[in-house]
Write a protein that holds these residues in place. Structure first.
Motif, mmCIF file in Angstrom:
data_model
loop_
_atom_site.group_PDB
_atom_site.id
_atom_site.type_symbol
_atom_site.label_atom_id
_atom_site.label_comp_id
_atom_site.label_asym_id
_atom_site.label_seq_id
_atom_site.Cartn_x
_atom_site.Cartn_y
_atom_site.Cartn_z
ATOM 1 N N MET A 1 3.699 -1.404 -6.680
ATOM 2 C CA MET A 1 3.581 -2.440 -5.649
ATOM 3 C C MET A 1 3.830 -1.885 -4.252
ATOM 4 O O MET A 1 3.310 -2.405 -3.269
ATOM 5 C CB MET A 1 4.565 -3.580 -5.926
ATOM 6 N N HIS A 2 4.644 -0.795 -4.174
ATOM 7 C CA HIS A 2 4.974 -0.317 -2.834
ATOM 8 C C HIS A 2 3.752 0.184 -2.085
ATOM 9 O O HIS A 2 3.673 0.084 -0.866
ATOM 10 C CB HIS A 2 6.061 0.758 -2.885
ATOM 11 N N THR A 3 2.745 0.715 -2.815
ATOM 12 C CA THR A 3 1.500 1.126 -2.151
ATOM 13 C C THR A 3 0.776 -0.085 -1.560
ATOM 14 O O THR A 3 0.230 -0.018 -0.462
ATOM 15 C CB THR A 3 0.585 1.846 -3.153
ATOM 16 N N ILE A 4 0.788 -1.187 -2.292
ATOM 17 C CA ILE A 4 0.151 -2.406 -1.806
ATOM 18 C C ILE A 4 0.908 -2.958 -0.607
ATOM 19 O O ILE A 4 0.305 -3.391 0.379
ATOM 20 C CB ILE A 4 0.064 -3.450 -2.936
ATOM 21 N N GLN A 5 2.236 -2.954 -0.684
ATOM 22 C CA GLN A 5 3.043 -3.387 0.466
ATOM 23 C C GLN A 5 2.728 -2.546 1.695
ATOM 24 O O GLN A 5 2.559 -3.066 2.800
ATOM 25 C CB GLN A 5 4.538 -3.263 0.139
ATOM 26 N N GLN A 6 2.657 -1.236 1.480
ATOM 27 C CA GLN A 6 2.398 -0.329 2.597
ATOM 28 C C GLN A 6 1.019 -0.589 3.200
ATOM 29 O O GLN A 6 0.856 -0.621 4.427
ATOM 30 C CB GLN A 6 2.504 1.113 2.106
ATOM 31 N N CYS A 81 6.558 -3.899 10.254
ATOM 32 C CA CYS A 81 5.559 -4.674 9.517
ATOM 33 C C CYS A 81 5.845 -4.669 8.017
ATOM 34 O O CYS A 81 5.606 -5.665 7.325
ATOM 35 C CB CYS A 81 4.161 -4.130 9.805
ATOM 36 N N LEU A 82 6.354 -3.565 7.489
ATOM 37 C CA LEU A 82 6.742 -3.531 6.078
ATOM 38 C C LEU A 82 7.853 -4.531 5.793
ATOM 39 O O LEU A 82 7.853 -5.207 4.763
ATOM 40 C CB LEU A 82 7.187 -2.116 5.698
ATOM 41 N N LEU A 83 8.801 -4.648 6.701
ATOM 42 C CA LEU A 83 9.878 -5.629 6.543
ATOM 43 C C LEU A 83 9.326 -7.055 6.567
ATOM 44 O O LEU A 83 9.755 -7.916 5.795
ATOM 45 C CB LEU A 83 10.923 -5.440 7.645
ATOM 46 N N LEU A 84 8.369 -7.300 7.433
ATOM 47 C CA LEU A 84 7.764 -8.633 7.505
ATOM 48 C C LEU A 84 7.008 -8.969 6.223
ATOM 49 O O LEU A 84 7.086 -10.095 5.716
ATOM 50 C CB LEU A 84 6.817 -8.706 8.714
ATOM 51 N N VAL A 85 6.270 -7.997 5.683
ATOM 52 C CA VAL A 85 5.543 -8.216 4.429
ATOM 53 C C VAL A 85 6.518 -8.513 3.300
ATOM 54 O O VAL A 85 6.305 -9.434 2.491
ATOM 55 C CB VAL A 85 4.675 -6.984 4.086
ATOM 56 N N ALA A 86 7.615 -7.750 3.222
ATOM 57 C CA ALA A 86 8.607 -7.977 2.170
ATOM 58 C C ALA A 86 9.266 -9.354 2.321
ATOM 59 O O ALA A 86 9.496 -10.058 1.329
ATOM 60 C CB ALA A 86 9.666 -6.877 2.206
ATOM 61 N N LEU A 87 9.562 -9.757 3.557
ATOM 62 C CA LEU A 87 10.141 -11.084 3.779
ATOM 63 C C LEU A 87 9.164 -12.182 3.360
ATOM 64 O O LEU A 87 9.575 -13.205 2.794
ATOM 65 C CB LEU A 87 10.528 -11.242 5.245
ATOM 66 N N TYR A 88 7.880 -11.970 3.638
ATOM 67 C CA TYR A 88 6.882 -12.945 3.176
ATOM 68 C C TYR A 88 6.935 -13.085 1.666
ATOM 69 O O TYR A 88 6.938 -14.200 1.130
ATOM 70 C CB TYR A 88 5.471 -12.534 3.601
ATOM 71 N N HIS A 103 10.552 -1.905 -4.086
ATOM 72 C CA HIS A 103 9.264 -1.356 -3.642
ATOM 73 C C HIS A 103 9.214 -1.205 -2.129
ATOM 74 O O HIS A 103 8.610 -0.250 -1.614
ATOM 75 C CB HIS A 103 8.123 -2.249 -4.117
ATOM 76 N N ALA A 104 9.817 -2.144 -1.409
ATOM 77 C CA ALA A 104 9.815 -2.056 0.054
ATOM 78 C C ALA A 104 10.596 -0.830 0.521
ATOM 79 O O ALA A 104 10.161 -0.125 1.453
ATOM 80 C CB ALA A 104 10.414 -3.324 0.653
ATOM 81 N N VAL A 105 11.731 -0.554 -0.112
ATOM 82 C CA VAL A 105 12.528 0.615 0.269
ATOM 83 C C VAL A 105 11.730 1.888 0.039
ATOM 84 O O VAL A 105 11.691 2.791 0.891
ATOM 85 C CB VAL A 105 13.855 0.639 -0.527
ATOM 86 N N ARG A 106 11.061 1.968 -1.107
ATOM 87 C CA ARG A 106 10.259 3.160 -1.401
ATOM 88 C C ARG A 106 9.079 3.301 -0.437
ATOM 89 O O ARG A 106 8.735 4.406 -0.001
ATOM 90 C CB ARG A 106 9.765 3.110 -2.843
ATOM 91 N N ALA A 107 8.453 2.159 -0.099
ATOM 92 C CA ALA A 107 7.320 2.200 0.830
ATOM 93 C C ALA A 107 7.769 2.648 2.215
ATOM 94 O O ALA A 107 7.093 3.450 2.879
ATOM 95 C CB ALA A 107 6.665 0.829 0.905
ATOM 96 N N VAL A 108 8.917 2.162 2.674
ATOM 97 C CA VAL A 108 9.425 2.535 3.994
ATOM 98 C C VAL A 108 9.771 4.018 4.030
ATOM 99 O O VAL A 108 9.476 4.721 5.014
ATOM 100 C CB VAL A 108 10.657 1.677 4.353
ATOM 101 N N ARG A 109 10.383 4.520 2.960
ATOM 102 C CA ARG A 109 10.770 5.932 2.932
ATOM 103 C C ARG A 109 9.556 6.864 3.018
ATOM 104 O O ARG A 109 9.675 8.004 3.468
ATOM 105 C CB ARG A 109 11.577 6.220 1.671
ATOM 106 N N LYS A 110 8.401 6.367 2.587
ATOM 107 C CA LYS A 110 7.189 7.183 2.675
ATOM 108 C C LYS A 110 6.763 7.422 4.120
ATOM 109 O O LYS A 110 6.177 8.458 4.442
ATOM 110 C CB LYS A 110 6.045 6.517 1.916
ATOM 111 N N CYS A 111 7.014 6.438 4.978
ATOM 112 C CA CYS A 111 6.590 6.585 6.377
ATOM 113 C C CYS A 111 7.752 6.898 7.315
ATOM 114 O O CYS A 111 7.537 7.383 8.419
ATOM 115 C CB CYS A 111 5.854 5.328 6.834
ATOM 116 N N ASN A 112 8.987 6.612 6.871
ATOM 117 C CA ASN A 112 10.167 6.882 7.706
ATOM 118 C C ASN A 112 11.378 6.972 6.789
ATOM 119 O O ASN A 112 12.015 5.961 6.471
ATOM 120 C CB ASN A 112 10.338 5.760 8.736
ATOM 121 N N ALA A 113 11.684 8.179 6.333
ATOM 122 C CA ALA A 113 12.737 8.384 5.341
ATOM 123 C C ALA A 113 14.085 7.837 5.799
ATOM 124 O O ALA A 113 14.871 7.316 4.990
ATOM 125 C CB ALA A 113 12.854 9.875 5.019
#
Length: 428
Positions: A1-6, A81-88, A103-113
């Motif tokens: 799911m984290h890829t979709i969130q991203q 924007c990732l935080l906004l998607v997760a809040l939605y 999934h949001a934590v993993r997605a965020v770490r991909k773009c900003n560890a």
């Protein structure tokens, strides 16, 4: 799911930077995107669309919730924007909260560890204090209704106590309605066909079939054979109000993608010219005509510049479905709320009046012109008509039966989107 969130967060970020939502999604999903293209299943595609649409639909609310959770603004736009998607997802879907956060934590770490810990803390804090955060967010009208303030003010100034209802209706998922090809079948008979395929439906005005749940078009019996079209019930009023008769010469200006053109042709044997200035969108009309086994002349041209396409022969009926803010269909296009500016509306109104005055010169004496928008802003609707009538003494506005419309204005509800219609007749 984290890829979709991203991916959803990329779409949201692009829209907030000024890109059209459909364009942002299509570029991401296009096979021509090469190695950057997203390869996902149909189920994942649906999830991506839901996250993208939903985050933009409730953006005004989500921003106010997020701002409460942050001690200082997040400078990384992708992380925000990732935080906004997760809040939605946490607020408006049935997704597992634990899975969304993980999934949001993993997605965020991909773009900003470095932002992984912040993401975990923010989302878990939301889960602990959800009710208080929502209450605080709703103090702001933008947080309560999820629209920009100028939009809220405009609707309130026009509709007073009904403003909140109109705004909230624009945040609900849109209905799926069908138009049965009257040359081939009746709505009642087609509903019987749907029932045999275990598709629940009801009959609503003005003869539209409302599905209890949306279904893919490929699952609609007879769709590819031309038995039925997908068209909002509000849009289906147009052809009926135009009152076309066999043998008439009819112009559908700004006709793409062709729903109203094909409806006119289903109701009467007319000589129809379907006009649109976008050649690509004109092809959509041709596809609809072919599927429904109907015929019309297609012309690429600008409705406000007839010298390049009009043969000088008057029309007995003209449909002027003019460009507008699309404020009445915002639940289908939530990006509109954040892409439009208040000054845009006056620009639309000027363009609409110009098109209307130009088309009027092509209307036969005694003929009728139907002015249509998918807007709830009066400056694009009755105000344009009032200005037009002041300039054209040979025209009069005909009443539209109140049983169907509120002085020409349809508000978005559980049956249809928001539309405006004004029926004008030229003095003989």
């Amino acid at each position: 799911m984290h890829t979709i969130q991203q991916s959803a967060s990329q779409v949201v970020r692009q829209v907030l930077a000024g890109k059209n939502l459909n364009q942002a999604l299509s570029v991401l999903l296009s096979p021509s995107a090469g190695k950057n293209g997203l390869r996902i299943t149909s189920q994942q595609r649906g999830a991506l669309q839901d996250m993208s649409y939903g985050t933009l639909r409730f953006y005004g609310q989500l921003v106010r919730v997020l701002d409460q959770l942050l001690h200082k603004p997040v400078q990384d736009a992708q992380v925000r924007c990732l935080l906004l998607v997760a809040l939605y997802q946490l607020l408006h879907t049935k997704a597992s909260p634990h899975a969304v956060v993980d999934h949001a934590v993993r997605a965020v770490r991909k773009c900003n560890a470095a932002a992984g810990g912040l993401t975990n803390a923010v989302l878990r804090n939301f889960l602990r204090n959800r009710d208080a955060l929502l209450t605080q967010a709703s103090i702001s009208e933008e947080g309560r209704y999820a629209y920009p303030q100028w939009w809220i003010d405009t609707v309130r100034n026009q509709y007073g106590v009904h403003a909140g209802e109109i705004l909230l209706a624009g945040n609900r998922h849109p209905p799926m309605t069908l138009r049965v090809n009257s040359r081939r079948n009746s709505p009642e008979d087609y509903r019987a066909i749907l029932a045999r395929h275990d598709i629940e439906s009801s009959l609503i005005k003005p003869g539209a079939v409302l599905l209890a749940e949306p279904v893919p078009v490929m699952k609609l019996p007879g769709f590819f054979e031309g038995l039925v079209s997908v068209q909002d019930a509000g849009a289906q009023y147009a052809a009926h109000l135009l009152d076309v008769k066999d043998g008439m010469r009819v112009l559908d200006a700004c006709a793409a993608p062709g729903g109203k053109s094909t409806h006119i042709l289903e109701l009467a044997q007319v000589d129809l010219l379907a006009l649109d200035k976008n050649a690509g969108r004109l092809e959509l009309i041709g596809e609809n005509l072919q599927r429904l086994k109907l015929h019309a002349k297609l012309q690429c041209g600008d409705a406000s510049q007839p010298d390049g396409w009009w043969d000088g022969k008057p029309f007995q009926r003209i449909l002027a479905d003019v460009p507008c803010s699309a404020s009445g269909v915002v639940r289908r296009h939530p990006d509109i709320k954040w892409l439009r500016r208040s000054e845009d509306i006056k620009g639309f109104a000027q363009q609409q009046l110009s098109i209307l005055c130009t088309l009027w010169s092509m209307l036969d004496d005694g003929g009728m012109l139907l002015y249509a928008t998918c807007s709830v802003f009066s400056i694009e609707n009755q105000c344009v008509i009032n200005e037009f009538l002041m300039r054209n003494a040979d025209g009069r506005q005909l009443p539209i039966p109140a049983v169907h419309l509120n002085n020409g204005q349809l508000f978005p509800d559980d049956h249809h989107d928001g539309f405006f219609y004004a029926l004008l007749q030229k003095n003989a």
